[in-house]
Scaffold this motif. Sequence first.
Motif, PDB file in Angstrom:
ATOM      1  N   TRP A   1       0.826  -1.225   0.000  1.00 38.86           N
ATOM      2  CA  TRP A   1       0.000   0.000   0.000  1.00 38.86           C
ATOM      3  C   TRP A   1       0.850   1.262   0.000  1.00 38.86           C
ATOM      4  N   TRP A   2       1.918   1.297   0.810  1.00 33.92           N
ATOM      5  CA  TRP A   2       2.705   2.525   0.950  1.00 33.92           C
ATOM      6  C   TRP A   2       3.765   2.644  -0.139  1.00 33.92           C
ATOM      7  N   PHE A   3       4.555   1.573  -0.340  1.00 29.92           N
ATOM      8  CA  PHE A   3       5.653   1.622  -1.329  1.00 29.92           C
ATOM      9  C   PHE A   3       5.211   1.239  -2.738  1.00 29.92           C
ATOM     10  N   HIS A   4       3.994   0.711  -2.879  1.00 28.70           N
ATOM     11  CA  HIS A   4       3.457   0.313  -4.187  1.00 28.70           C
ATOM     12  C   HIS A   4       4.352  -0.703  -4.904  1.00 28.70           C
ATOM     13  N   TRP A   5       4.790  -1.709  -4.165  1.00 30.71           N
ATOM     14  CA  TRP A   5       5.638  -2.749  -4.751  1.00 30.71           C
ATOM     15  C   TRP A   5       4.824  -3.891  -5.349  1.00 30.71           C
ATOM     16  N   GLY A   6       3.516  -3.768  -5.342  1.00 32.81           N
ATOM     17  CA  GLY A   6       2.652  -4.755  -5.974  1.00 32.81           C
ATOM     18  C   GLY A   6       2.686  -6.106  -5.281  1.00 32.81           C
ATOM     19  N   ILE A   7       2.401  -7.142  -6.077  1.00 32.18           N
ATOM     20  CA  ILE A   7       2.321  -8.489  -5.513  1.00 32.18           C
ATOM     21  C   ILE A   7       3.691  -8.969  -5.027  1.00 32.18           C
ATOM     22  N   ARG A   8       4.749  -8.399  -5.608  1.00 36.41           N
ATOM     23  CA  ARG A   8       6.095  -8.723  -5.136  1.00 36.41           C
ATOM     24  C   ARG A   8       6.279  -8.272  -3.691  1.00 36.41           C
ATOM     25  N   GLY A   9       5.653  -7.157  -3.333  1.00 40.13           N
ATOM     26  CA  GLY A   9       5.735  -6.678  -1.959  1.00 40.13           C
ATOM     27  C   GLY A   9       5.109  -7.642  -0.970  1.00 40.13           C
ATOM     28  N   ALA A  10       4.011  -8.294  -1.394  1.00 38.93           N
ATOM     29  CA  ALA A  10       3.375  -9.286  -0.520  1.00 38.93           C
ATOM     30  C   ALA A  10       4.307 -10.471  -0.293  1.00 38.93           C
ATOM     31  N   ALA A  11       4.983 -10.912  -1.350  1.00 41.13           N
ATOM     32  CA  ALA A  11       5.935 -12.018  -1.217  1.00 41.13           C
ATOM     33  C   ALA A  11       7.111 -11.623  -0.330  1.00 41.13           C
ATOM     34  N   LEU A  12       7.616 -10.409  -0.506  1.00 35.93           N
ATOM     35  CA  LEU A  12       8.730  -9.928   0.320  1.00 35.93           C
ATOM     36  C   LEU A  12       8.340  -9.851   1.789  1.00 35.93           C
ATOM     37  N   SER A  13       7.111  -9.446   2.067  1.00 36.20           N
ATOM     38  CA  SER A  13       6.664  -9.358   3.461  1.00 36.20           C
ATOM     39  C   SER A  13       6.640 -10.740   4.099  1.00 36.20           C
ATOM     40  N   THR A  14       6.236 -11.753   3.332  1.00 36.33           N
ATOM     41  CA  THR A  14       6.199 -13.125   3.841  1.00 36.33           C
ATOM     42  C   THR A  14       7.599 -13.624   4.184  1.00 36.33           C
ATOM     43  N   ILE A  15       8.528 -13.475   3.248  1.00 34.94           N
ATOM     44  CA  ILE A  15       9.894 -13.980   3.455  1.00 34.94           C
ATOM     45  C   ILE A  15      10.606 -13.201   4.554  1.00 34.94           C
TER      46      ILE A  15
END
Length: 459
Positions: A189-203
């Motif tokens: 939401w903040w950095f607008h990294w898209g679906i890649r951001g969701a994966a990064l948050s998980t890892i």
Amino acid sequence: MDNKQATLELGQKPVGKLLMQYALPAIVAMTASSLYNIIDRSVIGQVVGPEAIAGLGITFPFMNLSAAFGAAVGVGASTCISVKLGQRDYKTAGDLLGNTVTLNLVIGFLFMVVCLIFLDPILRFFGASDVTLPYAREFMVVILLGNMITHMYFGMNAVLRAAGKPRHAMYATLFTVACNIVLVILFVWWFHWGIRGAALSTITSQTLALCWQLWLFSNKKELLHLKRGIYRLRADLVRNIIAIGISPFLMNVTSCIIVIFMNNQFVRYGGDMAVGAYSIANSVVMVFFMFVMGMNQGMQPIVGYNYGAERYDRMLRCLWLTIAAATVILLIGWTLSMLFPREIARLFTSDAHLLDLASRGIQLDMLVFFVVGSQAVITNFFQCIGKVKISIFLSLSRQLFMLLPLAYILPHFFQLDGVWFSMPASDFASFSMTIPILLWYLRKLKTSTTIQLNNNIHE
């Protein structure tokens, strides 16, 4: 409480209290994980768009496949450790910890390399289109690069439960979930990294939790701790780990196959809306079934330890208590689903057609839901005591041997209803087969223990 005292309690403390002590943290952790999945999908859907949600859906069989390899090591190792702790063979338990670390790293690395090489063909096989493939690929590249961390994180959590630290395993999961929620909002939401951001948050969240787990196991005062000389793979230990872990491995692989097949059947006989109804019904099932999964995780170290210590009375008491609790939980779910299917479906959708399909689907899917808990618990029981062939057979009986053929045959006679009917029919057939197998084993156990007792008296 030190590690040794915690494990000794598995053979001394009242079984009912132990089961609650071990099961409640697992249930809380699973509930938190479910909450994260809802928030994760909501953020991706709101910020990235519906195509991203579709792309994420394509990765679910992939994630199940990865979890299958992780479970083969994590569940197999934790069960072996529980048995060795019950036998007070602390050296072998320590060697199992080291072999768990090495196996997770090796299997995690090999899975990552193979899947990255063939990523696009695999995603196409799972149903990715030209629209959804870029989203699915973007998500899975990050997930696969962190695959060794994911395997280690889940493996160490399983060992924590086996080592008498269920609360620490819960803390690790709750931290991962909380961190995940914060990071997915920040990255997507903040950095607008898209679906890649969701994966990064998980890892990222799993990496931080893993660091804490490794710190716990680095404490030399603990009975089980990381030290030199335990990481070299031993063929006998690896065989035992994989032999027990093959059951949950096959369960996850089978689930992957079933999801793909059932989606195709629902599309064929009911269209896209039927797939949506199946997704809703599955979500309702999992809300209640996660409690059974938590109970299973709670019983694993108790049953494994007391089986190893030959305290069969405590082992069986834990089994019966877990079956009773699982049956009561699913009976509540069955009652609510039979009485209020439309109200439950309305939590997921307001579309009138989908609401009709989903409410009927919930009732049909959960027609004999109250018998599912005992079948799952008994299957887990055989896994806990190392009866691998029985566990594998029971694990595969419902989905591969019963659900798959029924889901293919019944729609020829009942169309869409036939796809729905295949699920309760396979549930009841599997339950009807599981009970006699358990009774056969209990008679065999009683006979062997009586003979052993008589021999001890004569000596």
